[in-house]
Design a protein around this motif. Structure first.
Motif, PDB file in Angstrom:
ATOM      1  N   PHE A 183     -23.336  15.272  26.252  1.00 25.56           N
ATOM      2  CA  PHE A 183     -23.912  16.274  27.147  1.00 25.56           C
ATOM      3  C   PHE A 183     -23.141  17.593  27.066  1.00 25.56           C
ATOM      4  CE2 PHE A 183     -24.377  18.220  31.419  1.00 25.56           C
ATOM      5  CZ  PHE A 183     -25.754  18.409  31.394  1.00 25.56           C
ATOM      6  N   ILE A 184     -21.805  17.522  27.013  1.00 26.14           N
ATOM      7  CA  ILE A 184     -20.989  18.731  26.909  1.00 26.14           C
ATOM      8  C   ILE A 184     -21.328  19.486  25.627  1.00 26.14           C
ATOM      9  CG2 ILE A 184     -18.628  19.587  26.587  1.00 26.14           C
ATOM     10  CD1 ILE A 184     -17.741  17.199  28.400  1.00 26.14           C
ATOM     11  N   GLN A 185     -21.457  18.755  24.527  1.00 20.87           N
ATOM     12  CA  GLN A 185     -21.763  19.399  23.246  1.00 20.87           C
ATOM     13  C   GLN A 185     -23.152  20.031  23.266  1.00 20.87           C
ATOM     14  OE1 GLN A 185     -21.061  16.065  20.661  1.00 20.87           O
ATOM     15  NE2 GLN A 185     -18.865  16.473  20.498  1.00 20.87           N
ATOM     16  N   LEU A 186     -24.100  19.380  23.927  1.00 19.96           N
ATOM     17  CA  LEU A 186     -25.446  19.948  24.018  1.00 19.96           C
ATOM     18  C   LEU A 186     -25.455  21.213  24.876  1.00 19.96           C
ATOM     19  CD1 LEU A 186     -27.524  16.660  24.401  1.00 19.96           C
ATOM     20  CD2 LEU A 186     -27.445  18.176  22.405  1.00 19.96           C
ATOM     21  N   CYS A 187     -24.646  21.222  25.939  1.00 18.19           N
ATOM     22  CA  CYS A 187     -24.558  22.430  26.771  1.00 18.19           C
ATOM     23  C   CYS A 187     -23.938  23.580  25.978  1.00 18.19           C
ATOM     24  CB  CYS A 187     -23.739  22.148  28.033  1.00 18.19           C
ATOM     25  SG  CYS A 187     -24.636  21.192  29.285  1.00 18.19           S
ATOM     26  N   CYS A 188     -22.966  23.272  25.136  1.00 16.92           N
ATOM     27  CA  CYS A 188     -22.379  24.313  24.298  1.00 16.92           C
ATOM     28  C   CYS A 188     -23.420  24.834  23.306  1.00 16.92           C
ATOM     29  CB  CYS A 188     -21.157  23.767  23.552  1.00 16.92           C
ATOM     30  SG  CYS A 188     -19.749  23.406  24.625  1.00 16.92           S
ATOM     31  N   GLN A 189     -24.249  23.935  22.808  1.00 16.41           N
ATOM     32  CA  GLN A 189     -25.294  24.330  21.859  1.00 16.41           C
ATOM     33  C   GLN A 189     -26.283  25.305  22.495  1.00 16.41           C
ATOM     34  OE1 GLN A 189     -28.497  21.493  20.852  1.00 16.41           O
ATOM     35  NE2 GLN A 189     -27.781  21.645  18.718  1.00 16.41           N
ATOM     36  N   SER A 190     -26.599  25.098  23.760  1.00 11.99           N
ATOM     37  CA  SER A 190     -27.570  25.942  24.451  1.00 11.99           C
ATOM     38  C   SER A 190     -26.922  27.044  25.283  1.00 11.99           C
ATOM     39  CB  SER A 190     -28.456  25.077  25.363  1.00 11.99           C
ATOM     40  OG  SER A 190     -27.669  24.434  26.357  1.00 11.99           O
ATOM     41  N   ASN A 191     -25.583  27.178  25.180  1.00 13.53           N
ATOM     42  CA  ASN A 191     -24.829  28.202  25.918  1.00 13.53           C
ATOM     43  C   ASN A 191     -25.019  28.065  27.435  1.00 13.53           C
ATOM     44  OD1 ASN A 191     -22.997  30.345  25.940  1.00 13.53           O
ATOM     45  ND2 ASN A 191     -24.628  31.870  26.095  1.00 13.53           N
ATOM     46  N   VAL A 230     -18.298  27.102  26.330  1.00 16.23           N
ATOM     47  CA  VAL A 230     -18.984  27.731  27.461  1.00 16.23           C
ATOM     48  C   VAL A 230     -18.053  27.747  28.673  1.00 16.23           C
ATOM     49  CG1 VAL A 230     -21.276  27.073  26.657  1.00 16.23           C
ATOM     50  CG2 VAL A 230     -20.002  25.514  28.157  1.00 16.23           C
ATOM     51  N   PRO A 231     -18.327  28.613  29.653  1.00 19.51           N
ATOM     52  CA  PRO A 231     -17.514  28.603  30.878  1.00 19.51           C
ATOM     53  C   PRO A 231     -17.580  27.247  31.565  1.00 19.51           C
ATOM     54  CG  PRO A 231     -18.874  30.575  30.775  1.00 19.51           C
ATOM     55  CD  PRO A 231     -19.343  29.689  29.674  1.00 19.51           C
ATOM     56  N   GLN A 232     -16.432  26.774  32.037  1.00 19.95           N
ATOM     57  CA  GLN A 232     -16.355  25.500  32.748  1.00 19.95           C
ATOM     58  C   GLN A 232     -15.746  25.724  34.132  1.00 19.95           C
ATOM     59  OE1 GLN A 232     -15.631  21.975  29.801  1.00 19.95           O
ATOM     60  NE2 GLN A 232     -14.181  23.567  29.207  1.00 19.95           N
ATOM     61  N   ILE A 233     -16.363  25.108  35.131  1.00 20.89           N
ATOM     62  CA  ILE A 233     -15.886  25.177  36.516  1.00 20.89           C
ATOM     63  C   ILE A 233     -15.653  23.752  36.992  1.00 20.89           C
ATOM     64  CG2 ILE A 233     -16.280  26.129  38.810  1.00 20.89           C
ATOM     65  CD1 ILE A 233     -18.674  27.656  37.650  1.00 20.89           C
ATOM     66  N   THR A 234     -14.547  23.523  37.664  1.00 18.82           N
ATOM     67  CA  THR A 234     -14.255  22.200  38.206  1.00 18.82           C
ATOM     68  C   THR A 234     -14.104  22.287  39.718  1.00 18.82           C
ATOM     69  OG1 THR A 234     -13.123  21.529  36.169  1.00 18.82           O
ATOM     70  CG2 THR A 234     -12.663  20.245  38.149  1.00 18.82           C
ATOM     71  N   ILE A 235     -14.765  21.371  40.402  1.00 18.52           N
ATOM     72  CA  ILE A 235     -14.591  21.220  41.848  1.00 18.52           C
ATOM     73  C   ILE A 235     -13.972  19.848  42.086  1.00 18.52           C
ATOM     74  CG2 ILE A 235     -15.664  21.237  44.121  1.00 18.52           C
ATOM     75  CD1 ILE A 235     -16.074  23.864  42.787  1.00 18.52           C
ATOM     76  N   LEU A 236     -12.775  19.815  42.651  1.00 14.34           N
ATOM     77  CA  LEU A 236     -12.131  18.550  43.006  1.00 14.34           C
ATOM     78  C   LEU A 236     -12.682  18.121  44.361  1.00 14.34           C
ATOM     79  CD1 LEU A 236      -8.469  19.544  42.077  1.00 14.34           C
ATOM     80  CD2 LEU A 236     -10.030  18.169  40.702  1.00 14.34           C
ATOM     81  N   VAL A 237     -13.610  17.179  44.341  1.00 15.86           N
ATOM     82  CA  VAL A 237     -14.239  16.768  45.592  1.00 15.86           C
ATOM     83  C   VAL A 237     -13.627  15.501  46.160  1.00 15.86           C
ATOM     84  CG1 VAL A 237     -16.410  17.890  45.010  1.00 15.86           C
ATOM     85  CG2 VAL A 237     -16.088  15.517  44.391  1.00 15.86           C
TER      86      VAL A 237
END
Length: 362
Positions: A183-191, A230-237
């Motif tokens: 999924f991460i690689q596909l998101c990078c593919q589609s920006n 691509v930009p990555q955001i992390t929320i520690l929930v």
């Protein structure tokens, strides 16, 4: 990009190079002090006696070495000068004309985020409940829904901007790691930017996991996170333990932004688990050496381990050490994500002007 520094107080030693490397410097008269060595160190090193103002006062810097371009009478005035300076720079005029995206609010109130995640990270919950309260129209197009139920992946929009979301409903097993890496690689593919809703005890352990290649598949996920373009955001929930913190883009993997909820906990492992490991190791060592076990000593070690690891995993401990970019109210999560995605979008389309001479003041 233009860099502006306002100095409200002391700026000493290596810290003094930060304004020195800025394009514009604003000092507050009577309060700003900028020098490589203050009066005590100067006297100890060379014997020279000087005052703060002589060494690095605002008036000295704007009149003699020219290290600062502007001087403010107080904090408020310095900020005013900074704003006026920014108004003179054609910063936003360089942006192409874009329309603000339209979007729907979530079907569920963001106020409910205050109760969606239990304060005890050991209590299970469905991360889709969070997604339903931050996604536009509560729409979440899930990826490989039936392949693995512990690691949740899918596409959504927040503030009208597309985003890929990865969340945890438990530990990351070998299927979840493979699914997330793809999924991460596909998101990078589609920006498409990525959002990690981190709540995991780590990668799944045991004979079944090892025999199915959890190290190999977990490495895929960590490699995908490390190399994401691509930009990555992390929320520690919730919990962020062990290598699971790596796979879910913890601080060491340099997400562009990382925020923590009050319910979050970050550690190599839980305090109880660490205490149990130390207890087992100590007993096995004593057995090999043919020695008796000091039960009182082991109980004290366990209590100390649990107490220390519990304290050091709490969100206030982490945010005080800048392990995140802020401890936030869960109800502000959607608002913060909208601002972050707008910032990422603008950064992606803004033309920059590289130069070969560094700071013009030189």
């Amino acid at each position: 990009v233009p860099q502006v520094t306002i100095i409200h107080g002391s700026c000493t030693a290596g810290g003094a190079y930060l304004p020195g490397l800025s394009d514009y410097v604003v000092l507050v008269r009577g309060r700003a002090k900028m020098f490589l060595a203050g009066p005590p160190l100067l006297k100890a090193a060379t014997g020279e006696v000087a005052t703060d103002e002589e060494l690095g006062g605002a008036d000295m810097h704007v009149t003699t070495p020219g290290t600062s371009e502007y001087i403010g009478e107080n904090d408020r005035d310095a900020i005013r000068i900074c704003r006026e300076l920014m108004a003179t720079l054609p910063w936003n005029e360089q942006l192409p004309v874009t329309l603000k995206p339209e979007y729907d609010e979530p079907l569920y109130s963001v106020d409910e985020l205050a109760g969606v995640v239990p304060m005890d990270y050991r209590q299970p919950y469905d991360c889709r409940e969070i997604i339903a309260r931050i996604a536009d129209g509560s729409v979440f197009f899930e990826f490989k829904e039936f392949y693995d139920s512990q690691t949740i992946c899918g596409h959504s929009r927040i503030g009208g901007r597309p985003i890929g979301i990865i969340g945890n409903n438990g530990p990351i097993n070998y299927k979840g790691a493979t699914k997330a890496a793809q999924f991460i690689q596909l998101c990078c593919q589609s920006n498409t930017p990525l959002l990690y809703l981190q709540n995991t005890t780590g990668f799944m352990v045991g004979k079944d996991s090892e025999q199915n290649g959890i190290i190999k598949h977990g490495s895929k996920m960590i490699q995908a996170v490390s190399n994401a373009s691509v930009p990555q955001i992390t929320i520690l929930v919730g919990g962020g333990f062990g290598a699971g913190n790596y796979g879910m883009c913890g601080r060491a993997y340099d997400p562009r932004l990382l925020f923590a909820w009050p319910s979050s906990r970050v550690a190599v492992m839980g305090g109880e688990q660490a205490a149990m490991v130390l207890d087992i190791v100590a007993r096995e060592k004593a057995g090999r050496l043919g020695q008796g076990v000091d039960e009182e000593k082991l109980q004290k070690l366990s209590a100390y381990t649990i107490d220390r690891m519990t304290r050091e995993s709490e969100p206030l401990y982490g945010t005080a050490r800048l392990w995140d970019d802020g401890l936030i109210d869960p109800r502000d999560t959607r608002k913060i994500l909208i601002q972050a995605l707008e910032m990422f979008y603008e950064a992606g389309i803004r033309p920059l002007k590289p130069n070969s001479y560094g700071v013009a003041r030189f």
